[in-house]
Every structure is written in C-alpha cells, then in structure tokens.
Design an enzyme around this catalytic site. Structure first.
Site, mmCIF file in Angstrom:
data_model
loop_
_atom_site.group_PDB
_atom_site.id
_atom_site.type_symbol
_atom_site.label_atom_id
_atom_site.label_comp_id
_atom_site.label_asym_id
_atom_site.label_seq_id
_atom_site.Cartn_x
_atom_site.Cartn_y
_atom_site.Cartn_z
ATOM 1 N N HIS A 1 6.755 2.652 2.205
ATOM 2 C CA HIS A 1 5.744 3.267 1.340
ATOM 3 C C HIS A 1 6.424 4.235 0.371
ATOM 4 O O HIS A 1 6.721 5.373 0.743
ATOM 5 C CB HIS A 1 4.704 4.004 2.187
ATOM 6 C CG HIS A 1 3.757 3.079 2.872
ATOM 7 N ND1 HIS A 1 2.498 2.804 2.395
ATOM 8 C CD2 HIS A 1 3.912 2.319 3.980
ATOM 9 C CE1 HIS A 1 1.898 1.926 3.180
ATOM 10 N NE2 HIS A 1 2.741 1.613 4.156
ATOM 11 N N GLU B 1 5.261 5.895 -2.000
ATOM 12 C CA GLU B 1 4.468 7.082 -2.357
ATOM 13 C C GLU B 1 4.768 8.261 -1.446
ATOM 14 O O GLU B 1 4.372 9.392 -1.742
ATOM 15 C CB GLU B 1 2.966 6.744 -2.347
ATOM 16 C CG GLU B 1 2.349 6.513 -0.981
ATOM 17 C CD GLU B 1 2.458 5.075 -0.475
ATOM 18 O OE1 GLU B 1 3.338 4.333 -0.964
ATOM 19 O OE2 GLU B 1 1.667 4.695 0.414
ATOM 20 N N CYS C 1 3.882 -2.717 1.032
ATOM 21 C CA CYS C 1 3.538 -3.003 2.431
ATOM 22 C C CYS C 1 2.544 -4.167 2.522
ATOM 23 O O CYS C 1 2.955 -5.321 2.467
ATOM 24 C CB CYS C 1 3.018 -1.741 3.108
ATOM 25 S SG CYS C 1 2.950 -1.898 4.895
#
Lengths: 202, 226
Positions: free
Chosen positions: A168, A170, A86
């Site tokens: 993202h 994660e 990002c």
C-alpha cells in the site's frame, strides 16, 4: 483528471475512508485534478476524461471485487496509465489472465526492486506496508518489477503503462503514487534518494 | 454489519466510532484497561471513564484488564474482542488508528485470526480536515495528558476549541508535533459527542506536570442532561 476507483464492498463504506481517502489526499496534494467513483457506479463517461486511473485496495476480508472481474474488461483497452493497489493489482492480474492464490502479509516488509522501472525509480529496496490475504501469479508476459520474501510486489504490462503493486503506497510510500502521477503526464517525478546517493551528495 | 469500537476514551476512537455509526451498526464498545503506564497499545490516563462514556452514548461495553506487557497485551485485546463477538454478535472491529503501523498491524492480525472485519476510518486521514471536522460536528474534547515540548501545564484540562486548534497548528509549524497528537504529544478525553445523549462533567481531578510532561487524572465525574 485522475480517476480514483473504490473497489470496496459498498459505495461510501468505512473502507472508503481507509483505502480511497488517503490516496485521494496524495493526488490532491500533488496538485492534480481528480475524481472518485465506486466500481459499481462507473460509467463510460467516468473514463472519458481520465489521464490516469488508480484502483484502490480493500479491507483484508473484502474480496467482493474478485467476483466482479467481468465488470473490468475495459482495462484491456484503456489507453491511459493504471495503478492497481493490492486489490487493484489482483484485479489487473485476473483481467489479463493471471491468477490469485492465498498468501497473507500484514505489516511492514522489505520490497526489493528486481527490474528498474520509472514507477519504483532506482531504489534497490524499501520498507512498505502490506495488507493482503491473496497474492498474484502475473499474466503471461507481464514484467515482475519487485518482490518481497512472501510474494510478487509489483508488476507491469509488457507494453502499456499498466501497473500493479501489492503493498500500500499510501502508507509511508507516497512517492510511488507521485511517481505514477508523473507517468500520467510524462513529467519526471521526484524519487527518494537511496542512502548511498545521499552520502555522495552530502 | 454489527461492529465493536475499540475505545480508549480519547477523540480518535470516539470519532472513528461516530463515523462507523453513520455507515454501519455499532453494537458495543470494547475497552482494554492497561495497568502499565508504558503500554505500547492501550495506555491512556483516563481509560476508567470509558464506562461513563458508554452510558452517555447508550452503548454496551466489553472491558478487560491487561498488565500491559508488550505483545502479551495483544492476547488480552483478542480476548476482549472474542467476548464482544460472543455477547454482541459483532462481525468487525473499528479502531481510531491514524498513523501507527505498530497498532494497526497488530489489530489487523487479531481480526484476521478471528475472521472479523477491521475498519480504520481515520487511517492516514488529512489531519487538518479531521481536526476541523471534529470541532464542526460538536465534539467536546479535553486534553488530559501532555508529553512533549512546547505544551505547558495550562494545557491540562484545556478544551480543544478553535483557539486551541489554532495554537496546535502553530506548534505543528514551529515544533514539528503532529496536529492530532498521534506522535504521543498529547492525550485527550471526550466529554461530549453527537452520539452522546448526556454529557460528562468532571467533578474532581488532580494534575501532575513537570518538564513538558503532565497528566490530568479525573477522580470523579458524572453525567448531566444535554
């Protein structure tokens, strides 16, 4: 050692817990040695032992990093793989001559892989979490790997293992970080099987 | 940076608030009381105790009521946050969101629309490390709702101490619940925290339990000196 860089507005901020810790958790769980640092505290020693570098995301209102692009010129000569998440992708883009422009996505979206690449395996499309207020127009020559309806979602340097992802990983896509870690050692990572592949094998 | 903490009264919002106090200035709590028990965003069995918690922590509270209708309740949350901006000059919001993309996304959008910072310091945190830290830092947390197997009635009113945490970890292994209750398996109420100057004492409560679902409703509670 994997170097994880915090791009948020201040060292050890609340954003550190939100954007750095989840990435560090994935790297730790993968059994990789890692170290983290805030971008303002980075030294050349931090880069010396790095086998790979992850540039983490920031809060949607946090664009301080975009005013510090000159502090990241070392990315132009770094010899190890880099994954920009990002804000990290926006930074890579700017360092190599690309541009960013307003473009907001918040929440889940579908990421479609346009160009097969080891980072995103052979998944034709997957759901991913977005949290950004700017999008990237990649530097000249960079390869667009994946897109969403809104914007470019993943890019790669034409020759070096430098990657940017706008989503993202994660959140719900740990495998992308794990795949990046495998690129740092040249060992093949585990890709999630597509629905078609699962059906065949079952 | 002056921040408002979205507070349901449970462990996640209070621990997020506690983390925020270490790094920024927490100016107020923000609470949305839902009258709909099926609310996607705001239902907790004992949200009416947030004012008592706010008093224990010495923090002002901005509180609004919502009918808890899906998506409409977001307008009520936005109203509560706007009130906190007007009354306490907050520049951002802190939430205890752990894994819920549904909740996280909606709060992020509200903050974006109001041009506020949004912080989720427990987002995708390591559940074991979080729960260990919760106990180590002195939080007293009581289970006030259970909503899945294998939780028996005696979990209602049980404090999450080392023994309870050991049991929860066994449930994670055997029954695939989330350790933090993020999957809605259980709800909690914070009775004491490092940021409280007084602790909460439950004086009267009632319990309902049937088929692995139960709620402890606090009828009367007070503050006592620590």
């Amino acid at each position: 050692m994997i170097l994880i860089i915090d791009l948020s507005y201040r060292a050890r901020s609340l954003s550190h817990d939100e954007f750095v810790c989840p990435v560090a958790h994935i790297v730790h769980r993968a059994g990789r040695e890692w170290r983290e640092t805030h971008f303002s505290a980075m030294t050349s020693d931090d880069l010396k032992d790095a086998e790979g570098i992850i540039l983490c995301g920031t809060a949607i209102k946090d664009n301080l990093f975009a005013t510090k692009v000159q502090e990241f010129s070392w990315l132009q000569t770094i010899p190890v793989p880099v994954l920009g998440i990002c804000a990290g992708m926006q930074l890579l883009c700017r360092v190599f001559g690309g541009t960013i422009r307003p473009g907001c996505e918040i929440g889940m979206t579908t990421v479609r892989v346009d160009t097969p690449d080891p980072l995103l395996c052979k998944s034709p499309a997957f759901p991913a979490y977005e949290l950004h207020s700017f999008t990237c127009d990649p530097p000249r020559g960079w390869v667009t790997i994946a897109v969403s309806d809104e914007c470019i979602q993943a890019i790669r340097h034409p020759e070096k293992p430098l990657y940017g992802v706008m989503f993202h990983p994660e959140v719900r896509n740990d495998w992308v970080v794990e795949q990046f870690l495998s690129l740092c050692t040249g060992v093949n990572g585990t890709c999630p099987r597509s629905a078609g592949e699962r059906k065949k094998s079952e | 940076m002056r921040l408002g903490v979205l507070c349901s009264g449970g462990k996640d919002s209070w621990f997020a608030g506690y983390l925020a106090m270490q790094k920024e200035e927490v100016a107020c709590l923000i609470s949305v009381r839902s009258i709909n028990e099926e609310s996607y965003m705001f239902h907790t069995p004992n949200v009416h105790l947030v004012p008592l918690q706010a008093e224990a922590a010495g923090l002002p509270l901005v509180s609004v009521e919502t009918e808890g209708i899906k998506e409409d309740e977001l307008a009520d949350l936005s109203r509560a946050i706007r009130l906190a901006v007007e009354r306490h000059g907050i520049e951002g919001v802190v939430t205890g969101a752990l894994l819920s993309v549904y909740q996280g996304t909606r709060i992020q959008r509200i903050c974006r629309d109001l041009e506020l910072w949004c912080f989720n310091p427990l987002w995708y945190t390591d559940p074991d490390a979080y729960m260990d830290l919760l106990l180590k830092t002195g939080f007293r947390v009581m289970v006030t709702g259970v909503f899945s197997a294998p939780f028996t009635a005696d979990w209602l009113g049980r404090q999450i101490d080392a023994n309870a945490l050991r049991d929860l970890k066994q449930y994670v292994a055997k029954h695939r619940i989330t350790l933090t209750g993020e999957g809605g398996e259980y709800e909690t109420l914070v009775l004491d925290a490092p940021c409280f100057t007084k602790r909460i004492v439950i004086e009267e409560s009632t319990e309902e339990y049937c088929n692995y679902r139960g709620i402890l409703r606090v009828r009367h509670a007070s503050l006592e000196a620590k």
